[in-house]
Write a protein that holds these residues in place. Sequence first.
Motif, PDB file in Angstrom:
ATOM      1  N   ARG A  22       0.843  -1.197   0.000  1.00  0.00           N
ATOM      2  CA  ARG A  22       0.000   0.000   0.000  1.00  0.00           C
ATOM      3  C   ARG A  22       0.877   1.245   0.000  1.00  0.00           C
ATOM      4  O   ARG A  22       2.022   1.212   0.440  1.00  0.00           O
ATOM      5  N   GLU A  23       0.315   2.349  -0.451  1.00  0.00           N
ATOM      6  CA  GLU A  23       1.041   3.609  -0.346  1.00  0.00           C
ATOM      7  C   GLU A  23       1.165   3.975   1.129  1.00  0.00           C
ATOM      8  O   GLU A  23       0.248   3.764   1.914  1.00  0.00           O
ATOM      9  N   ALA A  24       2.328   4.510   1.474  1.00  0.00           N
ATOM     10  CA  ALA A  24       2.553   4.989   2.837  1.00  0.00           C
ATOM     11  C   ALA A  24       2.945   6.464   2.740  1.00  0.00           C
ATOM     12  O   ALA A  24       3.427   6.914   1.690  1.00  0.00           O
ATOM     13  N   PHE A  83       5.742  13.257   2.177  1.00  0.00           N
ATOM     14  CA  PHE A  83       6.249  12.185   1.318  1.00  0.00           C
ATOM     15  C   PHE A  83       5.190  11.094   1.194  1.00  0.00           C
ATOM     16  O   PHE A  83       4.319  10.954   2.060  1.00  0.00           O
ATOM     17  N   HIS A  84       5.238  10.370   0.067  1.00  0.00           N
ATOM     18  CA  HIS A  84       4.432   9.155  -0.051  1.00  0.00           C
ATOM     19  C   HIS A  84       5.116   8.221  -1.028  1.00  0.00           C
ATOM     20  O   HIS A  84       6.007   8.621  -1.770  1.00  0.00           O
ATOM     21  N   SER A  85       4.695   6.967  -0.969  1.00  0.00           N
ATOM     22  CA  SER A  85       5.334   5.952  -1.808  1.00  0.00           C
ATOM     23  C   SER A  85       4.467   5.613  -3.009  1.00  0.00           C
ATOM     24  O   SER A  85       3.244   5.802  -2.989  1.00  0.00           O
ATOM     25  N   HIS A  86       5.132   5.141  -4.042  1.00  0.00           N
ATOM     26  CA  HIS A  86       4.461   4.569  -5.212  1.00  0.00           C
ATOM     27  C   HIS A  86       4.907   3.114  -5.321  1.00  0.00           C
ATOM     28  O   HIS A  86       5.884   2.811  -5.995  1.00  0.00           O
ATOM     29  N   PRO A  87       4.195   2.216  -4.641  1.00  0.00           N
ATOM     30  CA  PRO A  87       4.585   0.793  -4.695  1.00  0.00           C
ATOM     31  C   PRO A  87       4.374   0.243  -6.104  1.00  0.00           C
ATOM     32  O   PRO A  87       3.248   0.229  -6.609  1.00  0.00           O
ATOM     33  N   PRO A  93       4.646  12.220 -10.140  1.00  0.00           N
ATOM     34  CA  PRO A  93       3.273  12.471  -9.675  1.00  0.00           C
ATOM     35  C   PRO A  93       2.240  11.802 -10.582  1.00  0.00           C
ATOM     36  O   PRO A  93       2.355  11.862 -11.808  1.00  0.00           O
ATOM     37  N   SER A  94       1.267  11.182  -9.957  1.00  0.00           N
ATOM     38  CA  SER A  94       0.189  10.541 -10.715  1.00  0.00           C
ATOM     39  C   SER A  94      -0.903  11.569 -10.999  1.00  0.00           C
ATOM     40  O   SER A  94      -0.871  12.693 -10.484  1.00  0.00           O
ATOM     41  N   GLU A  95      -1.870  11.161 -11.799  1.00  0.00           N
ATOM     42  CA  GLU A  95      -3.011  12.038 -12.077  1.00  0.00           C
ATOM     43  C   GLU A  95      -3.757  12.344 -10.779  1.00  0.00           C
ATOM     44  O   GLU A  95      -4.222  13.460 -10.559  1.00  0.00           O
ATOM     45  N   THR A  96      -3.830  11.355  -9.900  1.00  0.00           N
ATOM     46  CA  THR A  96      -4.471  11.563  -8.601  1.00  0.00           C
ATOM     47  C   THR A  96      -3.696  12.592  -7.783  1.00  0.00           C
ATOM     48  O   THR A  96      -4.287  13.470  -7.142  1.00  0.00           O
ATOM     49  N   ASP A  97      -2.353  12.503  -7.827  1.00  0.00           N
ATOM     50  CA  ASP A  97      -1.530  13.481  -7.108  1.00  0.00           C
ATOM     51  C   ASP A  97      -1.812  14.891  -7.617  1.00  0.00           C
ATOM     52  O   ASP A  97      -1.906  15.847  -6.858  1.00  0.00           O
ATOM     53  N   ARG A  98      -1.921  15.010  -8.927  1.00  0.00           N
ATOM     54  CA  ARG A  98      -2.172  16.309  -9.545  1.00  0.00           C
ATOM     55  C   ARG A  98      -3.467  16.933  -9.004  1.00  0.00           C
ATOM     56  O   ARG A  98      -3.526  18.117  -8.696  1.00  0.00           O
TER      57      ARG A  98
HETATM   58 ZN    ZN Z   1       1.353   9.581  -5.750  1.00  0.00          ZN
END
Ligand code: ZN
Length: 151
Positions: A22-24, A83-87, A93-98
Amino acid sequence: MVILPESARAVILAHVRAGWPREACGLLSGRDGADGTVWIEIAHPTPNVAAGGRPDRFEVDPAARIALMKGLRGGPSRVIGHFHSHPGHAAAPSETDRRAAFEADLIWLIVALRGPDDADPVATAWAVEGPVGENGAAGFRPLRLRTDATA
Ligand SMILES: [Zn+2]
């Protein structure tokens, strides 16, 4: 440029490895340098309170952020980013991050993990680039990230 002390890097890597698959996530406290350099001082792992149970989402626990801001009040440091992870995904950055980028004064640190035991994950740093609107920011600008082994 963003300076990441080795001590903070170790805290981040331990937290995101433990979170696999999971993302942390967590918060970063630090100081603004005179020349635009961002000095990260301490990484603060937080619970990921993203709703819906999807492994590829993160949301820093707001209570943890408020507690950290209270702790830093009156001192020279501030909440400087998170900070967060991309497992299993790239450190971009993802579209969700944007869509989630609303705060122009916070840097984003993203760690790409290839597995729970990834010995040397790729980490990248990003600035939110305006205009920040209802659906988040127009984009992210990559920042140079340097790990400081002496700190
Ligand atoms: Zn992300």
